[in-house]
Scaffold this active site. Structure first.
Site, PDB file in Angstrom:
ATOM      1  N   GLU A  76       0.877  -1.164   0.000  1.00 36.60           N
ATOM      2  CA  GLU A  76       0.000   0.000   0.000  1.00 36.60           C
ATOM      3  C   GLU A  76       0.919   1.220   0.000  1.00 36.60           C
ATOM      4  O   GLU A  76       1.818   1.319   0.829  1.00 36.60           O
ATOM      5  CB  GLU A  76      -0.867  -0.003   1.265  1.00 36.60           C
ATOM      6  CG  GLU A  76      -1.794   1.182   1.264  1.00 36.60           C
ATOM      7  CD  GLU A  76      -2.756   1.209   2.435  1.00 36.60           C
ATOM      8  OE1 GLU A  76      -2.733   0.293   3.272  1.00 36.60           O
ATOM      9  OE2 GLU A  76      -3.526   2.190   2.490  1.00 36.60           O
ATOM     10  N   ARG A 126       5.267 -12.777   9.592  1.00 37.50           N
ATOM     11  CA  ARG A 126       5.941 -11.483   9.386  1.00 37.50           C
ATOM     12  C   ARG A 126       7.345 -11.544   9.955  1.00 37.50           C
ATOM     13  O   ARG A 126       7.608 -12.304  10.870  1.00 37.50           O
ATOM     14  CB  ARG A 126       5.245 -10.380  10.190  1.00 37.50           C
ATOM     15  CG  ARG A 126       3.907  -9.993   9.757  1.00 37.50           C
ATOM     16  CD  ARG A 126       3.390  -8.934  10.729  1.00 37.50           C
ATOM     17  NE  ARG A 126       3.763  -7.594  10.314  1.00 37.50           N
ATOM     18  CZ  ARG A 126       3.123  -6.911   9.377  1.00 37.50           C
ATOM     19  NH1 ARG A 126       2.105  -7.439   8.758  1.00 37.50           N
ATOM     20  NH2 ARG A 126       3.500  -5.696   9.049  1.00 37.50           N
ATOM     21  N   LYS A 178       4.804   0.805   9.052  1.00 37.49           N
ATOM     22  CA  LYS A 178       4.881   2.084   8.342  1.00 37.49           C
ATOM     23  C   LYS A 178       4.260   3.214   9.147  1.00 37.49           C
ATOM     24  O   LYS A 178       4.755   4.331   9.153  1.00 37.49           O
ATOM     25  CB  LYS A 178       4.151   1.958   6.994  1.00 37.49           C
ATOM     26  CG  LYS A 178       4.993   1.305   5.927  1.00 37.49           C
ATOM     27  CD  LYS A 178       4.240   1.256   4.608  1.00 37.49           C
ATOM     28  CE  LYS A 178       3.236   0.137   4.624  1.00 37.49           C
ATOM     29  NZ  LYS A 178       2.502  -0.016   3.370  1.00 37.49           N
TER      30      LYS A 178
HETATM   31  P1  ATP Z   1       2.833  -1.961   7.690  1.00 42.98           P
HETATM   32  O1  ATP Z   1       2.187  -2.406   8.948  1.00 42.98           O
HETATM   33  O2  ATP Z   1       4.271  -1.664   7.866  1.00 42.98           O
HETATM   34  O3  ATP Z   1       2.093  -0.865   6.993  1.00 42.98           O
HETATM   35  P2  ATP Z   1       1.584  -3.659   5.848  1.00 42.98           P
HETATM   36  O4  ATP Z   1       1.468  -5.117   5.903  1.00 42.98           O
HETATM   37  O5  ATP Z   1       0.350  -2.897   6.110  1.00 42.98           O
HETATM   38  O6  ATP Z   1       2.780  -3.233   6.771  1.00 42.98           O
HETATM   39  P3  ATP Z   1       1.720  -3.420   3.036  1.00 42.98           P
HETATM   40  O7  ATP Z   1       2.149  -2.281   2.226  1.00 42.98           O
HETATM   41  O8  ATP Z   1       0.285  -3.787   3.008  1.00 42.98           O
HETATM   42  O9  ATP Z   1       2.179  -3.139   4.511  1.00 42.98           O
HETATM   43  O10 ATP Z   1       2.623  -4.681   2.737  1.00 42.98           O
HETATM   44  C1  ATP Z   1       2.908  -5.216   1.458  1.00 42.98           C
HETATM   45  C2  ATP Z   1       3.279  -6.654   1.615  1.00 42.98           C
HETATM   46  O11 ATP Z   1       4.387  -6.775   2.491  1.00 42.98           O
HETATM   47  C3  ATP Z   1       2.146  -7.440   2.234  1.00 42.98           C
HETATM   48  O12 ATP Z   1       2.007  -8.649   1.537  1.00 42.98           O
HETATM   49  C4  ATP Z   1       2.592  -7.649   3.640  1.00 42.98           C
HETATM   50  O13 ATP Z   1       2.056  -8.827   4.166  1.00 42.98           O
HETATM   51  C5  ATP Z   1       4.107  -7.699   3.511  1.00 42.98           C
HETATM   52  N1  ATP Z   1       4.744  -7.291   4.765  1.00 42.98           N
HETATM   53  C6  ATP Z   1       4.571  -6.151   5.456  1.00 42.98           C
HETATM   54  N2  ATP Z   1       5.267  -6.159   6.595  1.00 42.98           N
HETATM   55  C7  ATP Z   1       5.935  -7.335   6.632  1.00 42.98           C
HETATM   56  C8  ATP Z   1       6.836  -7.946   7.551  1.00 42.98           C
HETATM   57  N3  ATP Z   1       7.193  -7.352   8.684  1.00 42.98           N
HETATM   58  N4  ATP Z   1       7.324  -9.177   7.247  1.00 42.98           N
HETATM   59  C9  ATP Z   1       6.968  -9.793   6.104  1.00 42.98           C
HETATM   60  N5  ATP Z   1       6.131  -9.277   5.198  1.00 42.98           N
HETATM   61  C10 ATP Z   1       5.604  -8.061   5.450  1.00 42.98           C
HETATM   62 MG    MG Z   2      -1.359  -2.983   4.860  1.00 42.91          MG
END
Ligand code: ATP
Ligand code: MG
Length: 559
Positions: A36, A262, A272
């Site tokens: 995102e 994760r 983020k």
């Molecule tokens: P954040 O909480 O940092 O915003 P998010 O999961 O909301 O993380 P996205 O932009 O939706 O962020 O993530 C893109 C991809 O990266 C998704 O498939 C998510 O599952 C993966 N991802 C995000 N954080 C991690 C992590 N700590 N370890 C492994 N994969 C991750």
């Molecule tokens: Mg997300």
């Protein structure tokens, strides 16, 4: 694409291999990385990137980069550009053009109407509080919304009116009609669309209704022909909804969602939203501050793509979760730089040394290897003269036991140069040591002295032939192992006040007057340091960021 093929086998790879062996999987393997664009990518995302692109590569398939852009208020072009740059920098190439969930807004809308027409979605007017009340709890089933049985025609009209802008933010939502008594709360008539009067970075003001993630994601996957939709474990409970959406509309295929744990790193925040707070509150200089666990921050600090990919290989992929020691990440960058980083000398806290028996005005040029184990990297020229600098910390007036550096009347070897003995300490009016007068031994270049033994080897530079530089000594941003776990306070209470110490007026050897900016140097005995091109330009002298120390000395009083 340059990712190594020695990747460890993970359970997802095995799953796909089994499916192929059973003939269940005829076509190409297609994965996607779906960020995102509401912030910069961090090390957790690197795990997902390496996994998604790695799986595609292993099976000769493809991986899409798809922006999951259904929350326009939080998203921006700045983030989109940064994310693209980071994925490319890590060494991956997405298939074709970048995709956006917003590319499918028209189709998503049509699928929503399809659900309505089939009596599987309805427009609901419950307010947020009522909605929560009707939803029930983990222990109690929910209750049906009073709007659940609206006739199809009325739902269609209301949904079209929502789209046409006849309602305000929050007035109406479109919900799936699934099961308010389901033990899985995600299936209790989840919201599919909500009203948001917000400009979208891709679609402008075309829409005032936006689809929810749980509706958008499976459909985007299906439209792109994704075969394996890899996501983190928090989506496990959403999988029945992912499947419900695809089972109830006419999509071309039904991708398989597979969850993995994760990445959590100690001493590090990987969210983020929280990283954005560090930026917004000015705790760091920006998303790419070298202390940030963002890909761009790490790049700026001197991490290499190879080291990050190797780290992702080392930690593997599983469902168990847990927390990885940030020391492992530091190990990965040390291991990579140890074999590749050019060597150089930098005196971080200069103390002048005069060689009383070396002729004034004379210099000679020593030739030192750029890398001691890799002759192919060539030699560098290091001038030697009567006035040198050594590090203040390499001299002790009253040396502790086992001191391996310089002390009064003791000899040390200057790395790659001669042996010298300290004869006199010069102080200023306040008593501070400002200079050492030493004698060098002209017979010791490359050979041991006769009849005495130097006390160790220290680094140095020639005073006149060295270059002034500033050094940003970075350390961990948090001094708490899990800054996030504090239930009373929050992660901001655990910032390491010494995460950045600026050393001005350091001296680097002449060969670094114009440092390379593609790879860090190993400053002998100090660590790895990366030239910061932007700060160098601004300062008018080289500015180096410390990437990592030579050894893991964290919490052990090391420098
Ligand atoms: P954040 O909480 O940092 O915003 P998010 O999961 O909301 O993380 P996205 O932009 O939706 O962020 O993530 C893109 C991809 O990266 C998704 O498939 C998510 O599952 C993966 N991802 C995000 N954080 C991690 C992590 N700590 N370890 C492994 N994969 C991750
Ligand atoms: Mg997300």
């Amino acid at each position: 694409m340059s990712a190594e093929s020695k990747k460890a086998h993970n359970f997802i790879q095995s799953l796909i291999e089994d499916a192929i062996a059973k003939g269940e999987h005829a076509g190409k393997v297609v994965t996607r990385f779906p960020p995102e664009p509401n912030g910069y990518l961090h090390i957790g995302h690197a795990k997902s990137i390496c996994l998604n692109f790695g799986i595609a590569e292993t099976f000769g398939g493809e991986c899409n980069l798809r922006f999951d852009d259904t929350n326009p208020e939080k998203e921006s072009l700045e983030y989109i550009n940064a994310i693209k740059q980071d994925v490319e920098w890590l060494g991956y190439e997405w298939a074709g053009e970048v995709c956006y969930a917003s590319d499918y807004f028209d189709q998503l809308y049509a699928f929503a109407e399809e659900l309505i027409e089939n009596g599987k979605a309805y427009v609901c007017a419950l307010g947020a509080d009522e909605m929560a009340e009707y939803r029930g709890t983990l222990k109690e089933p929910g209750k049906n919304s009073p709007y659940r049985d609206r006739p199809v025609e009325e739902n269609l009209q209301l949904f079209r009116d929502m789209r046409a802008g006849k309602y305000q933010n929050g007035e109406l939502v479109l919900r799936a009609k699934i099961d308010m008594a389901s033990p899985n709360i995600n299936l209790r008539d989840p919201i599919l669309y909500r009203i948001r009067y917000a400009d979208h970075h891709q679609t402008g003001d075309k829409w005032c209704i936006y689809p929810m993630y749980d509706f958008t994601h499976p459909i985007s996957d299906a439209l792109e022909g994704i075969t394996h939709s890899l996501c983190t474990l928090e989506f496990e409970d959403h999988r029945p909804l992912y499947d419900w959406v695809l089972d109830n509309i006419s999509v071309p295929c039904h991708p398989r969602q597979i969850e993995f744990a994760r990445l959590n790193l100690n001493y590090t925040i990987t969210s983020k939203r929280k990283l954005k707070r560090l930026v917004d509150e000015g705790v760091v200089e920006g998303w790419n501050d070298p202390r940030m666990p963002t890909i761009s921050g790490m790049r700026h600090r001197g991490y290499t793509p190879e080291s990050i990919r190797n780290f992702c290989d080392m930690i593997g992929v599983n469902k168990a979760g847990g927390t990885v020691d940030v020391g492992m990440l530091e190990h990965a960058i040390r291991e990579d730089l140890n074999t590749r980083a050019p060597r150089a000398m930098c005196v971080m806290r200069p103390l002048k040394v005069t060689l009383t028996n070396y002729p004034e005005g004379q210099t000679e040029t020593l030739s030192l290897p750029v890398h001691p184990q890799n002759p192919d990297m060539g030699q560098r020229e290091v001038p030697w003269s009567r006035e040198l600098y050594i590090d203040r910390e390499d001299f002790a007036e009253e040396p502790p036991r086992k001191w391996k550096r310089l002390a009064p009347d003791q000899a040390v070897r200057l790395r790659g140069g001669y042996v010298m003995t300290c004869r006199e300490i010069v102080r200023d009016d306040s008593g501070e040591i400002v200079e050492l007068k030493c004698e060098y031994d002209p017979d010791t270049l490359g050979v041991n002295p006769e009849g005495y033994k130097p006390n160790g080897v220290i680094h140095w530079v020639s005073a006149a032939d060295s270059v002034e530089a500033d050094i940003n000594v970075y350390d961990r941003l948090f001094n708490h192992e899990s800054p996030d776990s504090d239930k009373e306070g929050d992660f901001m209470d655990h910032l390491n006040p010494e995460s950045l110490v600026v050393l001005e007026g350091a001296r680097v050897e002449q060969s670094l007057a114009e440092p390379r900016t593609d790879l860090p140097y190993q400053f002998e005995r100090e660590g790895y340091f990366f030239c910061d091109p932007v700060k160098t330009e601004k300062a008018g002298k080289p500015v180096f960021n410390r990437t990592v120390t030579l050894r893991d000395s964290w919490g052990k009083g090391g420098k």
